[in-house]
Design a protein around this motif. Structure first.
Motif, PDB file in Angstrom:
ATOM      1  N   GLU A 111      40.609  32.143  38.787  1.00  0.00           N
ATOM      2  CA  GLU A 111      41.379  33.166  38.390  1.00  0.00           C
ATOM      3  C   GLU A 111      41.349  33.008  37.060  1.00  0.00           C
TER       4      GLU A 111
ATOM      5  N   ASN B 288      46.106  38.924  45.739  1.00  0.00           N
ATOM      6  CA  ASN B 288      45.996  38.309  44.363  1.00  0.00           C
ATOM      7  C   ASN B 288      44.813  38.603  43.551  1.00  0.00           C
ATOM      8  N   VAL B 289      43.902  38.683  44.275  1.00  0.00           N
ATOM      9  CA  VAL B 289      42.428  38.753  43.813  1.00  0.00           C
ATOM     10  C   VAL B 289      41.983  40.065  43.797  1.00  0.00           C
ATOM     11  N   GLY B 290      41.816  40.753  44.725  1.00  0.00           N
ATOM     12  CA  GLY B 290      41.625  42.339  44.817  1.00  0.00           C
ATOM     13  C   GLY B 290      40.775  42.345  46.228  1.00  0.00           C
TER      14      GLY B 290
ATOM     15  N   THR C 214      35.101  40.838  42.795  1.00  0.00           N
ATOM     16  CA  THR C 214      35.695  40.505  43.681  1.00  0.00           C
ATOM     17  C   THR C 214      35.375  39.586  44.990  1.00  0.00           C
TER      18      THR C 214
ATOM     19  N   HIS D 247      40.538  38.164  35.958  1.00  0.00           N
ATOM     20  CA  HIS D 247      40.580  38.923  37.299  1.00  0.00           C
ATOM     21  C   HIS D 247      39.294  39.821  37.300  1.00  0.00           C
TER      22      HIS D 247
END
Length: 390
Positions: A328, A48-50, A340, A333
């Motif tokens: 987020e 979901n984030v990286g 990240t 993002h």
């Protein structure tokens, strides 16, 4: 909820049953809960984030942590309640007191965050999740209703409902029956994987059948139950804990080239297989850790901080996705690897701190209060003393 044959001698068995009811009787299992929750958190951060190179590869299917919890749940319940003669209504109330308050609290916060962020909210789906029924509904809206992480509690509730029947059916059996039960459950998990693909081509319906439906996931719970019964009655495997950890790690390393070769959208990808086929590895890990504790061997999992982190793991599991959504929403993002890493570190620190607070001020106090208000075991009647001779 008592068992039958192949018990330890009666006095020793009663002492063991009493000890098993104590909190953290097997501390290494509490420590393992933290690591399983961590793998789930890193899985969601990666997806979901990286991605963080290397680390994200290793946890790309960290959703297997849920499989670990299902196996662990069956093991701990069998270990705790075999021979304990606890009425079914008392057992169910204890489980309700254990999971429901934290689930409700996290769902309220999650829905509030969704409302602030203008995400769509289904009132019917949220209501179904509060009654812990949403995993039965083949609809993605219901699967992620309220707190998306809480779907597994719907499965756990089903496990709790059938556990007294399972214990009654399995506790009095021979060790060979337990071994065959575990083997058949693992075989069924392997067979249900391609079977679901042959029944439907719909990706969500296939994933729902394999990953969400309590009937499918109950096979993992049953493996945990028979493992718990076997260890409770004296079985000790020859596989040491480091070897069991190595097998779990090797399984996850094997998933890396598999995931690169097959997209998750295809049925023969490791997306569902990673959860289903990991069952015997996690069962062996749980058994090896429990036996190490019973034999007073050091594991590195039962220290004060590991136990503390293990206690926080349930709240962490329910809170971390909410924290990801909030951070987020505030930061956006991340657009670089450094960004990240920063978000990962922030999510880990904030979510774990909130979990510690939630455990201390919501989860444990609410559980104690509900236990006091609920039914309790009826103490045994005192036996009349025999009249003295003569």
């Amino acid at each position: 909820m008592s068992g039958g044959t192949h018990r330890a001698p009666e006095p020793a068995r009663r002492r063991t049953a009493g000890a098993a009811l104590g909190r953290d009787r097997l501390p290494s299992l509490t420590g393992l809960r933290f690591w399983a929750a961590l793998v789930v958190v890193l899985y969601h951060l990666s997806r979901n984030v990286g991605e963080i190179p290397g680390l994200s590869d290793a946890v790309w299917y960290g959703r297997t942590g849920v499989t670990f919890f299902f196996v662990l749940s069956g093991f701990v319940l069998a270990w705790t309640y075999d021979g304990a003669d606890v009425p079914g209504k008392v057992f169910m109330w204890r489980r309700f007191a254990r999971i429901w308050p934290m689930m409700v609290a996290s769902t309220v916060v999650s829905v509030a965050v969704m409302a602030v962020q203008n995400d769509a909210i289904s009132g019917a789906a949220v209501a179904t999740s509060l009654f812990l029924l949403h995993a039965w509904v083949p609809d993605p809206v219901y699967a992620s209703a309220g707190n998306p992480a809480a779907w597994s509690l719907s499965d756990e509730t089903f496990f709790y409902a059938v556990f007294p029947l399972l214990l009654a059916a399995l506790a009095g059996r021979r060790a060979r029956t337990w071994a065959w039960t575990a083997a058949l459950c693992c075989a069924a998990l392997f067979l249900v994987w391609p079977a679901a693909a042959s029944v439907t081509s719909d990706t969500f319906l296939r994933v729902w059948t394999l990953d969400y439906v309590p009937l499918t996931r109950s096979l993992q719970f049953v493996v945990g139950v028979v493992a718990g019964l076997a260890v409770r009655r004296g079985w000790r495997p020859r596989v040491p804990l480091p070897a069991a950890v190595g097998l779990v790690a090797a399984w996850h390393v094997l998933l890396i080239p598999w995931s690169r070769a097959v997209p998750d959208s295809l049925w023969y990808s490791p997306y569902s297989a990673s959860q289903l086929l990991s069952t015997p590895f996690f069962a062996l890990l749980v058994v090896a850790a429990a036996c190490a504790d019973l034999e007073s061997r050091r594991t590195g999992l039962g220290g004060p901080w590991m136990i503390r982190l293990g206690h926080w793991s349930f709240a962490w599991y329910l809170i971390h996705e909410i924290v990801i959504r909030i951070i987020e929403g505030l930061r956006g993002h991340p657009a670089s690897l450094l960004g990240t890493v920063e978000v990962w570190a922030l999510v880990l620190a904030v979510s774990l701190a909130l979990s510690a607070a939630a455990y201390q001020w919501i989860e444990r106090p609410a559980e104690r209060t509900l236990r006091r208000l609920g039914p309790r075991p009826v103490p045994p009647r005192p036996q009349p003393q025999a009249a003295r001779a003569g």
